[in-house]
Design an enzyme around this catalytic site. Sequence first.
Site, PDB file in Angstrom:
ATOM      1  N   LYS A   1       0.836  -1.210   0.000  1.00 11.02           N
ATOM      2  CA  LYS A   1       0.000   0.000   0.000  1.00 11.02           C
ATOM      3  C   LYS A   1       0.868   1.257   0.000  1.00 11.02           C
ATOM      4  O   LYS A   1       0.597   2.214  -0.719  1.00 11.02           O
ATOM      5  CB  LYS A   1      -0.948  -0.024   1.212  1.00 11.02           C
ATOM      6  CG  LYS A   1      -2.060  -1.043   1.050  1.00 11.02           C
ATOM      7  CD  LYS A   1      -2.823  -1.359   2.329  1.00 11.02           C
ATOM      8  CE  LYS A   1      -3.805  -2.498   2.058  1.00 11.02           C
ATOM      9  NZ  LYS A   1      -4.497  -2.995   3.244  1.00 11.02           N
TER      10      LYS A   1
ATOM     11  N   GLN B   1      -4.996  -1.847   9.483  1.00  9.34           N
ATOM     12  CA  GLN B   1      -4.827  -3.145   8.829  1.00  9.34           C
ATOM     13  C   GLN B   1      -5.457  -4.254   9.678  1.00  9.34           C
ATOM     14  O   GLN B   1      -5.178  -4.369  10.864  1.00  9.34           O
ATOM     15  CB  GLN B   1      -3.324  -3.413   8.603  1.00  9.34           C
ATOM     16  CG  GLN B   1      -3.036  -4.689   7.838  1.00  9.34           C
ATOM     17  CD  GLN B   1      -3.562  -4.669   6.407  1.00  9.34           C
ATOM     18  OE1 GLN B   1      -3.387  -3.707   5.677  1.00  9.34           O
ATOM     19  NE2 GLN B   1      -4.224  -5.748   5.999  1.00  9.34           N
TER      20      GLN B   1
ATOM     21  N   ASP C   1     -11.248   2.472   3.573  1.00 10.08           N
ATOM     22  CA  ASP C   1     -11.487   1.036   3.363  1.00 10.08           C
ATOM     23  C   ASP C   1     -12.956   0.767   3.015  1.00 10.08           C
ATOM     24  O   ASP C   1     -13.283  -0.307   2.538  1.00 10.08           O
ATOM     25  CB  ASP C   1     -11.144   0.257   4.651  1.00 10.08           C
ATOM     26  CG  ASP C   1      -9.900  -0.603   4.493  1.00 10.08           C
ATOM     27  OD1 ASP C   1      -9.508  -0.870   3.333  1.00 10.08           O
ATOM     28  OD2 ASP C   1      -9.337  -1.010   5.523  1.00 10.08           O
TER      29      ASP C   1
END
Length: 286
Positions: free
Chosen positions: A53, A97, A120
Amino acid sequence: MTAEIINGKELSTELKLEMKEEVEKLKELGLTPHLTVVLVGENPASKSYVKGKEKAAAETGISSSLIELSASTSEAELLQLIQELNEDKTVHGILVQLPLPEQIREEKVIETIHPNKDVDGFHPISIGKMMTGEDTFLPCTPYGIITMLKSKDIEIEGKHAVIIGRSNIVGKPIGQLLLNENATVTYCHSRTKNLQEIASNADILIAAIGRAHAITAEYVKEGAVVIDVGINRLENGSLTGDVDFENAKEKASYITPVPRGVGPMTITMLLKNTIKAAKGLSKIEG
Ligand code: NAD
């Protein structure tokens, strides 16, 4: 029929180039989109996702920072950090995460991220807006899949889409997005009876199970579009999908490979969401 391959790696590269230009323009306006990634613990897979990422963000000129916390971090400490990031005007996107250590409830973390920074697309407000078809952050993997279908002008309206897998991050939202595009959607899962019969009726077949080559050519209708979300590691260390690619591609009209399929698109859509967050928070249109 031999399927046309939808190469997610190539499409990602094209999209990242477009985003790079957009980010340059935003920088001229004094806005540098910034993504903050929070990693709790030492999970090697999570570490490698986070690295991917950061690298992709750098390629597009998006700035990113990584906050690493020990595996013993308490839920209260993590929620406090998220509150601080919510209030930090230099942070546009927040990504924690997953998975998290067991003492931390994932739903609490997701609900604490401000919906305007929810890159997200997992916050209940984002999910609710997605369901009602409002503009919002779409979860990255389903967003990537829709983008892949559109990149090939694949017709979705009126098609029968069969989704195998009903997780909150892939199966459920991709079904909803396809419904929003006027597909007729069937969800299948581990308790589904006659899976092969249902799957082999699909015009668009999405496999999001997590079992190597579970979807053989018998599950694929002649001419179907096959999207393989699965990422499975074989004993020899290589990665493979949920679909028996070599045989399925002889029946499908389009198919995504693993690797170089949905995976790279997921990261790319995270960057798209980060730019969207930066523009939204800075009230820049377009
Ligand atoms: P999950 O484990 O949360 O869900 C798996 C789903 O598959 C469940 O809904 C379950 O009911 C269903 N399932 C399990 N066995 C089945 C069977 N025999 N028949 C029918 N359905 C069955 O997984 P997830 O998070 O949705 O991920 C699915 C796969 O996609 C994994 O391999 C994961 O690594 C991969 N993944 C890839 C990306 C990407 O960017 N490409 C992103 C997320 C997940």
